[in-house]
Design an enzyme around this catalytic site. Sequence first.
Site, mmCIF file in Angstrom:
data_model
loop_
_atom_site.group_PDB
_atom_site.id
_atom_site.type_symbol
_atom_site.label_atom_id
_atom_site.label_comp_id
_atom_site.label_asym_id
_atom_site.label_seq_id
_atom_site.Cartn_x
_atom_site.Cartn_y
_atom_site.Cartn_z
ATOM 1 N N GLY A 149 -20.488 32.723 -27.547
ATOM 2 C CA GLY A 149 -19.315 33.469 -27.126
ATOM 3 C C GLY A 149 -18.114 32.547 -27.211
ATOM 4 O O GLY A 149 -17.295 32.621 -28.137
ATOM 5 N N GLY A 153 -23.817 28.996 -25.307
ATOM 6 C CA GLY A 153 -23.560 27.851 -24.434
ATOM 7 C C GLY A 153 -22.840 26.675 -25.049
ATOM 8 O O GLY A 153 -22.539 25.691 -24.346
ATOM 9 N N ARG A 165 -9.889 31.330 -14.924
ATOM 10 C CA ARG A 165 -10.669 30.104 -15.102
ATOM 11 C C ARG A 165 -10.124 28.910 -14.311
ATOM 12 O O ARG A 165 -10.903 28.190 -13.679
ATOM 13 C CB ARG A 165 -10.812 29.724 -16.587
ATOM 14 C CG ARG A 165 -11.519 30.786 -17.439
ATOM 15 C CD ARG A 165 -12.030 30.242 -18.765
ATOM 16 N NE ARG A 165 -13.222 29.449 -18.588
ATOM 17 C CZ ARG A 165 -13.287 28.152 -18.642
ATOM 18 N NH1 ARG A 165 -12.208 27.448 -18.911
ATOM 19 N NH2 ARG A 165 -14.413 27.519 -18.448
ATOM 20 N N CYS A 183 -0.741 36.034 -3.791
ATOM 21 C CA CYS A 183 -0.655 35.527 -2.415
ATOM 22 C C CYS A 183 -1.834 34.643 -2.043
ATOM 23 O O CYS A 183 -2.498 34.881 -1.037
ATOM 24 C CB CYS A 183 -0.597 36.717 -1.477
ATOM 25 S SG CYS A 183 -2.024 37.782 -1.717
HETATM 26 N N1 LLP Z 1 -26.049 34.476 -23.715
HETATM 27 C C1 LLP Z 1 -26.230 34.654 -22.394
HETATM 28 C C2 LLP Z 1 -27.497 35.215 -21.926
HETATM 29 C C3 LLP Z 1 -25.216 34.308 -21.483
HETATM 30 O O1 LLP Z 1 -25.406 34.480 -20.182
HETATM 31 C C4 LLP Z 1 -23.995 33.766 -21.975
HETATM 32 C C5 LLP Z 1 -22.907 33.398 -21.059
HETATM 33 C C6 LLP Z 1 -23.848 33.619 -23.370
HETATM 34 C C7 LLP Z 1 -24.900 33.973 -24.209
HETATM 35 C C8 LLP Z 1 -22.594 33.084 -23.991
HETATM 36 O O2 LLP Z 1 -22.350 31.781 -23.590
HETATM 37 P P1 LLP Z 1 -21.171 30.921 -24.285
HETATM 38 O O3 LLP Z 1 -21.560 30.690 -25.724
HETATM 39 O O4 LLP Z 1 -19.924 31.689 -24.174
HETATM 40 O O5 LLP Z 1 -21.143 29.670 -23.494
HETATM 41 N N2 LLP Z 1 -17.085 32.673 -17.186
HETATM 42 C C9 LLP Z 1 -17.573 31.366 -17.510
HETATM 43 C C10 LLP Z 1 -18.694 31.389 -18.523
HETATM 44 C C11 LLP Z 1 -19.878 32.249 -18.106
HETATM 45 C C12 LLP Z 1 -20.953 32.307 -19.160
HETATM 46 C C13 LLP Z 1 -21.959 33.349 -18.830
HETATM 47 N N3 LLP Z 1 -22.988 33.539 -19.802
HETATM 48 C C14 LLP Z 1 -16.400 30.494 -17.976
HETATM 49 O O6 LLP Z 1 -15.274 30.966 -18.015
HETATM 50 O O7 LLP Z 1 -16.591 29.326 -18.249
#
Ligand code: LLP
Length: 408
Positions: free
Chosen positions: A263, A227, A300, A330
């Site tokens: 991530g 996150g 995004r 489109c």
């Molecule tokens: N762990 C869990 C259980 C998660 O659901 C997520 C992301 C992460 C780790 C990794 O989170 P990060 O470090 O990447 O913030 N598509 C969206 C983001 C969706 C995130 C979903 N879960 C975007 O493009 O902003």
Amino acid sequence: MQNIDFKHLAQRYQTPLYVYDFPKIQENFLAFKEAFAGRKSLICYALKANSNLSLIAHLAQMGAGADCVSFGEVRRALLAGIPKYKIIFSGVGKRDDEIEGALREDILFLNVESFGELKRIEKIAQALNLQARISVRVNPNIDAKTHPYISTGMAKNKFGVEIEEAKEMYLYIKHSNALEAVGIHFHIGSQICDLSPFIEASNKIAKLLTSLLALGLSIKFFDVGGGLGVCYDDENPIALYDYAQGILASLGGLEPTIICEPGRRIVAESGYFLTRVIGEKQNSHKRFVIVDGAMNDFLRPSLYEAYHRSTLLDSKSLDSSLCDIVGPICESGDYLAKDVLLPSTQEGDLIVFEGAGAYGYSMSSNYNTRTKPAEVALTENGIKLIRGRESLEDLFAKELECYESNKA
Ligand code: LLP
């Protein structure tokens, strides 16, 4: 970005194209290791951000684990060389066959998101005659103050279970021969730039951990999710040192292994989305710059109104004016940038979007029968193609098979 020869890459691999800076990914990953140095920790990269096999393998070489959200991702992690004892599987709706696959692969643990799921896992483990290692995802009911689509830690979100239910689940696990409680988990959202919700959540879950340990459960892993936000525009990302210190402080004297599931923070700023200008048009209201990349390649901006810095490469013009950078799809929602200043463009010019390494390719689709882009990595040993451009033949294959056999 200054050192990247996008023109050469576009000539060699065509556009639209994803480009990843592998040394930068390494730097970002090692920064997490460094932040938790001195404590037992495992950085489980969240594959959903970017699940290219070569990229995962690059992280595997540095000792990364994997946070997976489907059995497909578990398979990717294994294929890319992440050892099974560093793989965890989270997700609000795991199918029985996915649970069975994960148990057979003997991964580190499953993050369980409901009592019903726990009982399904127990049944499957009993049938396989093995013990399932479990961590419960607790929903701490905390506002992460981020985009509502990517906020996950409030009672109104579908994720995890409330603290009271988590306690009941752990007691259930304690009395089951087919289950073993090894971890506790929370994840409150994504693109978070304020430290306080992390600390608040960590304090709550550490308190729960203390009471579970007192009940005789031997929970070894404290999984704090992912996150952490990055700077797309003018955001001020959290310093990893402060983040780690805050989490460690919430644990007081407890010394579980910390698992972290980043991530975006590892890959977002290492990635670029490269597009070519198809043409410009202007009406009485607006100037549009039409490029060959679109919302199907890079969702995004359309989905979250997310901002990604755009640069026209080799611009000869000094005068900029406001425009939308749009794709060929489109839909009016198909844009990559809105109301940005850009010099006038010529057909064939290149426009690059920054911060595209996370949730770029991994959220792409074939909408409008558009083939998916190629991906290249810039490595210390030169440029490497890490995914070939999809062809129309690839795209039609599964469908043509049926079409032809139904016709026969
Ligand atoms: N762990 C869990 C259980 C998660 O659901 C997520 C992301 C992460 C780790 C990794 O989170 P990060 O470090 O990447 O913030 N598509 C969206 C983001 C969706 C995130 C979903 N879960 C975007 O493009 O902003």
